[in-house]
Design a protein around this motif. Structure first.
Motif, PDB file in Angstrom:
ATOM      1  N   UNK A   1     -18.153  57.507  44.726  1.00  0.00           N
ATOM      2  CA  UNK A   1     -19.254  56.699  45.215  1.00  0.00           C
ATOM      3  C   UNK A   1     -19.365  55.366  44.470  1.00  0.00           C
ATOM      4  N   UNK A   2     -18.464  55.065  43.567  1.00  0.00           N
ATOM      5  CA  UNK A   2     -18.526  53.777  42.880  1.00  0.00           C
ATOM      6  C   UNK A   2     -18.201  52.662  43.864  1.00  0.00           C
ATOM      7  N   UNK A   3     -18.757  51.505  43.602  1.00  0.00           N
ATOM      8  CA  UNK A   3     -18.534  50.359  44.476  1.00  0.00           C
ATOM      9  C   UNK A   3     -17.044  50.016  44.562  1.00  0.00           C
ATOM     10  N   UNK A   4     -16.346  50.055  43.432  1.00  0.00           N
ATOM     11  CA  UNK A   4     -14.931  49.671  43.444  1.00  0.00           C
ATOM     12  C   UNK A   4     -14.086  50.658  44.239  1.00  0.00           C
ATOM     13  N   UNK A   5     -14.447  51.942  44.205  1.00  0.00           N
ATOM     14  CA  UNK A   5     -13.688  52.916  45.001  1.00  0.00           C
ATOM     15  C   UNK A   5     -13.943  52.702  46.491  1.00  0.00           C
ATOM     16  N   UNK A   6     -15.200  52.516  46.870  1.00  0.00           N
ATOM     17  CA  UNK A   6     -15.527  52.314  48.286  1.00  0.00           C
ATOM     18  C   UNK A   6     -14.881  51.046  48.821  1.00  0.00           C
ATOM     19  N   UNK A   7     -14.849  50.000  48.011  1.00  0.00           N
ATOM     20  CA  UNK A   7     -14.226  48.753  48.439  1.00  0.00           C
ATOM     21  C   UNK A   7     -12.731  48.906  48.661  1.00  0.00           C
ATOM     22  N   UNK A   8     -12.096  49.786  47.904  1.00  0.00           N
ATOM     23  CA  UNK A   8     -10.639  49.918  47.961  1.00  0.00           C
ATOM     24  C   UNK A   8     -10.149  50.375  49.325  1.00  0.00           C
ATOM     25  N   UNK A   9     -10.969  51.129  50.048  1.00  0.00           N
ATOM     26  CA  UNK A   9     -10.522  51.672  51.343  1.00  0.00           C
ATOM     27  C   UNK A   9     -11.397  51.204  52.496  1.00  0.00           C
TER      28      UNK A   9
END
Length: 357
Positions: A1-9
């Motif tokens: 749920x981190x912003x960087x993980x969500x942005x990655x996909x």
């Protein structure tokens, strides 16, 4: 749920998956974050090549009948993998009250996306027993809970400083089995090591991933060759890909994510011909353990496949639930009755450690 993980996909499958993100506020203070994916499911996606239900049908009839089955689903979570990827709740808050807000938020997202198509099912997945996400408040909104295959979790002893410490903690039988898995790779033609640049080998990685995905009972959306490189670049030191090579050729890989104190054995791919000659799959599982020990994590989440193999490593099952709601109230009752009859595999009870009580 981190912003960087969500942005990655976020841009993966942009033509097939509608992604929405929301924040629930209580008197102006953010108390929960939500991530959803909405998409169409056609019957042909739900039936693998070996499905007994359709194997006896003429191929033309099979394709026609399955193509007529179409439903639109909104998942609060991630369709590509397991785990609680849909909801994060602020610590110290009244969860029951916040879940009421989450349910309202999911309703608003569904209504806002009507131009893309009417949603038939809303699914909240996957809530783990160890997570403090008590979603029972969803029952008042006619969601039904269903237990799925368990998540296999290995608790890491803080005394394990290196891989040999883990091996030493096993009983003689299981230690010998683990060493037998590792032995073939102690030679010049085979190697087990991190893959430094996923983009350079993205096509081969995708090929190995698809070999595994093709054997799954259900695989709604396969990854693209950009998915894992994007995640790796976004998560940086919290993402590692371990590769196994034979004479320089990649024959297996596993990705590992560090999420706080938990290491997650993420995507995996392998050459099944090589796996028939070498213990590729089991070596990848051991590589996950070694990386988690190196990271000083407290646990490993291995997911809900290969339950027997993971129980031999010392993993224990963790109950996992999904919550499902159909948009038609009468069908909600039918869905809930069907869910009560759904069975799932359970891992064998096994403890390979010396201190087993």
């Amino acid at each position: 749920m981190s912003r960087r993980y969500l942005l990655s996909a976020q841009h993966e499958f942009s033509g097939q998956i509608v992604r929405d993100f929301a924040i629930v506020y209580d008197d102006g203070e953010p108390v929960a974050a939500i991530a959803t994916q909405t998409f169409d499911v056609i019957g042909t996606q739900l039936s693998g090549n070996q499905s007994a239900a359709t194997n006896n049908l003429p191929e033309q009839w099979k394709r026609k009948s399955l193509s007529l089955l179409k439903r639109r689903i909104m998942i609060c979570g991630n369709v590509h993998t397991w785990g609680p990827h849909g909801v994060a709740i602020a610590a110290g808050r009244d969860q029951q009250q916040i879940w009421l807000g989450i349910a309202e938020c999911l309703y608003r997202i569904r209504r806002a996306n009507r131009l893309h198509g009417q949603v038939d099912y809303v699914i909240v997945k996957d809530l783990l027993e160890s997570d403090p996400l008590d979603a029972s408040a969803l029952e008042s909104f006619r969601y039904g809970s269903m237990e799925t295959e368990p998540n296999m979790v290995l608790s890491i002893d803080p005394n394990w400083q290196v891989m040999d410490d883990y091996l030493a903690s096993l009983t003689k039988r299981y230690r010998a089995a683990a060493r037998k898995v590792r032995k073939p790779f102690d030679c010049d033609t085979l190697s087990v090591s991190p893959i430094e640049n996923l983009r350079d080998e993205s096509e081969r990685i995708l090929e190995l991933y698809k070999a595994v995905a093709a054997r799954a009972d259900v695989c709604l959306f396969e990854l693209s060759n950009t998915t894992l490189p994007r995640i790796a670049e976004s998560l940086n030191d919290d993402f590692v890909t371990i590769g196994i090579r034979e004479n320089g050729l990649l024959i297996g890989f596993v990705t590992i994510i560090r999420d706080g104190e938990t290491a997650i054995g993420f995507y995996l791919g392998m050459d099944y011909e090589a796996n028939s000659r070498l213990p590729v799959y089991h070596a990848l599982l051991l590589a996950v353990i070694e990386q988690a020990i190196r990271w000083r994590c407290k646990r490993i989440s291995f997911g809900r496949t290969a339950l027997d193999a993971k129980s031999r490593l010392g993993c224990k099952p963790e109950a996992t639930h999904v919550w499902v709601r159909h948009r038609v109230p009468l069908l909600n009752f039918v869905v809930q009755q069907i869910m009560k009859t759904v069975n799932h595999d359970e891992p064998p009870e096994r403890n390979p450690f010396k201190d087993a009580s």
